[in-house]
Design an enzyme around this catalytic site. Structure first.
Site, PDB file in Angstrom:
ATOM      1  N   PHE A   1      25.183  31.385  22.056  1.00  0.00           N
ATOM      2  CA  PHE A   1      25.373  30.627  23.036  1.00  0.00           C
ATOM      3  C   PHE A   1      26.605  29.815  22.584  1.00  0.00           C
ATOM      4  O   PHE A   1      26.784  29.239  21.296  1.00  0.00           O
ATOM      5  CB  PHE A   1      24.548  29.675  23.522  1.00  0.00           C
ATOM      6  CG  PHE A   1      23.104  30.428  24.130  1.00  0.00           C
ATOM      7  CD1 PHE A   1      22.991  30.713  25.261  1.00  0.00           C
ATOM      8  CD2 PHE A   1      22.075  30.691  23.217  1.00  0.00           C
ATOM      9  CE1 PHE A   1      22.173  31.280  26.097  1.00  0.00           C
ATOM     10  CE2 PHE A   1      21.089  31.550  23.891  1.00  0.00           C
ATOM     11  CZ  PHE A   1      20.980  31.654  25.204  1.00  0.00           C
ATOM     12  N   ASP A   2      27.398  29.505  23.488  1.00  0.00           N
ATOM     13  CA  ASP A   2      28.491  28.330  23.361  1.00  0.00           C
ATOM     14  C   ASP A   2      27.729  26.929  23.743  1.00  0.00           C
ATOM     15  O   ASP A   2      26.698  27.117  24.257  1.00  0.00           O
ATOM     16  CB  ASP A   2      29.676  28.500  23.883  1.00  0.00           C
ATOM     17  CG  ASP A   2      30.591  27.130  23.942  1.00  0.00           C
ATOM     18  OD1 ASP A   2      30.935  26.709  22.759  1.00  0.00           O
ATOM     19  OD2 ASP A   2      31.569  26.960  24.959  1.00  0.00           O
TER      20      ASP A   2
END
Length: 505
Positions: free
Chosen positions: A358-359
């Site tokens: 994930f960012d």
């Protein structure tokens, strides 16, 4: 003697004779009545008794009556003789009881043999089977025969019991071998899908799951009818994997591990194939799903209409598609969504562990910090993050999916499977750890979420790190990060959320 006395004597004789005659007449009537009753059985005796009981005068009168000529009998009408062939068969004479009793009394032995002969002849005529007579044996001989039969039967019992036990042992051994064989063979039974209200529903489009570039090209150039004709003609041709294929396979592996630890577990991933294809195209999709062994039981084929309206009805937690417009619609409906982009074909992915990267901003968290960075620059951004270090960030569109992954991870931790957990999560962010990393980690802690690996790159490219991780999917909101990772072979998913989307437009 006087005349008067003679007349009186005659009168007395006449009266006595009349009285005698009346008595005889009454006796004769009684004898005739008794003779009528006995004539059917003993005619000779009745005649004798009747003759003997009559007086001489009566016998004379009877003789005179018998000598009188009888009235002539009228002649019967003569009938012409019938031919022999047309004459009806003469009925047999009735077998009277008097004849039978007479024969029986005259010669009983002959009568008995005649009865037996008649029965035998009637039996042969009717075709009944004839049973031969049994030879008579004395009681001692019959007793010895029966005793020998009893001894034979008793001697057979242990042998029959032993034979039955051997058959039962053979049957038990057979079924034991069959059970061992089936235990070695992997189970072919299809696991039942979880209930939607308990499951983590992942909706995947057909173009995200399979490579349908050729069909898409025909649709854009030749129209819908040619596209459907192409799909129908090739419905037995298996589609090749698309960008979400490895991700779906990894989700199924997590389900399998959970079922091993929790056989009745319902908190599982449930994959739904969501597409706007026509129902006729569904045959090719079903064939391809079964070919690869994908456990996808729920399909949604909308026939050209947008499937976004069905996402909430299917209780969707995450929607993955190759159509950016539909993804944008889903984001506006408040559903976590991303546009899938394929990676390198030759990249190997881990089959025993689901890896999700994930960012941070505008993916797990809101885009409030990006607003400050875009409007006031990085220095103001760093000061803002330090000032509000203990204030949790607002949640982003993928925060719910990370929570689902964390909840499943804790199920493995409860079984002491932390090191062998089939789920691993990564945070790959362009933030700097020293200046803005503390607020990120404290926010995750406040949410009760654990991240397995946190990678702060401070603005460096994410592609090389992702090649090392080899995630099944990487979520980011910036297209230049998506394109950089895709060039290096990473499967990416763009999340169209936040201020960066407005600036790009």
């Amino acid at each position: 003697m006087s005349q008067t006395s003679l007349k009186q004597k005659k009168k007395n004789e006449t009266g006595s004779r009349n009285s005698k005659d009346s008595l005889d007449t009454e006796k004769r009537k009684d004898s005739e009545k008794s003779g009528v009753r006995l004539s059917t059985q003993l005619p000779s005796s009745s005649t004798t008794s009747r003759t003997s009981s009559t007086s001489p005068s009566q016998q004379e009168s009877l003789k005179q009556l018998s000598e009188q000529p009888s009235p002539p009998t009228p002649p019967l009408p003569s009938t012409p003789p019938m031919p022999l062939d047309s004459r009806p068969p003469t009925p047999p004479e009735p077998y009277s009881s008097s004849r039978r009793s007479t024969k029986m009394h005259e010669n009983p032995e002959a009568w008995a043999h005649g009865i037996v002969r008649d029965i035998r002849d009637s039996t042969q005529q009717r075709g009944y089977p004839r049973t031969p007579p049994t030879e008579w044996k004395p009681y001692s001989q019959r007793r010895s025969t029966y005793s020998q039969l009893d001894r034979d039967c008793l001697s057979e019992l242990p042998r029959q019991h032993q034979q039955r036990e051997e058959e039962e042992d053979d049957e038990e051994a057979y079924w034991a071998s069959v059970k061992t064989l089936y235990e070695k063979i992997p189970s072919c039974s299809r696991p039942r899908p979880p209930k939607p209200k308990n499951a983590i529903t992942i909706a995947v489009s057909s173009r995200a799951l399979f490579n349908m570039v050729d069909g898409r090209k025909i649709y854009e150039e030749e129209g819908l009818e040619k596209y459907m004709e192409y799909q129908l003609n090739n419905e037995n041709v298996i589609l090749t994997p698309g960008p979400a294929f490895h991700f779906v396979k990894a989700l199924q592996h997590v389900n399998a591990r959970l079922r091993e630890l929790y056989p009745n577990e319902q908190d599982l991933f449930d994959i739904v194939l969501m597409t706007n294809n026509h129902a006729q195209v569904g045959v090719r999709l079903i064939n391809s799903v079964n070919h690869y062994g994908l456990l996808i039981d729920r399909f949604c084929l909308t026939g050209g209409k947008s499937p976004i309206g069905y996402l909430k009805a299917y209780l969707t937690n995450l929607y993955l598609s190759a159509d950016s417009e539909k993804v944008q619609e889903a984001i506006q409906e408040g559903i976590a969504s991303a546009t899938m982009f394929d990676g390198a074909k030759d990249m190997a992915y881990c089959d025993t562990q689901l890896r999700v990267a994930f960012d941070g901003d505008a993916v797990l968290f809101s885009d409030e910090s990006e607003h400050i960075a875009k409007e006031h620059g990085l220095d103001k951004f760093f000061q803002h993050e330090t000032m509000f270090e203990n204030k949790p960030l607002a949640q982003g569109p993928l925060k719910g999916f990370l929570e689902d992954l964390g909840r499943l991870q804790k199920k493995f931790y409860a079984k002491d499977e932390r090191l062998l957990c089939p789920i691993r999560t990564y945070l790959v962010t362009a933030r700097s750890a020293a200046s803005s990393g503390a607020r990120v980690l404290k926010t995750l802690r406040r949410w009760g979420l654990e991240i397995d690996e946190a990678l702060f790159l401070a603005g460096a490219p994410k592609g090389p790190i992702l090649v090392k991780i080899r995630p099944h999917i990487f979520f980011d909101d910036h297209m230049f990060h998506i394109e950089g990772a895709q060039k290096l072979g990473t499967i990416t998913a763009h999340v169209p959320y936040g201020i960066s989307q407005k600036m790009n437009n």
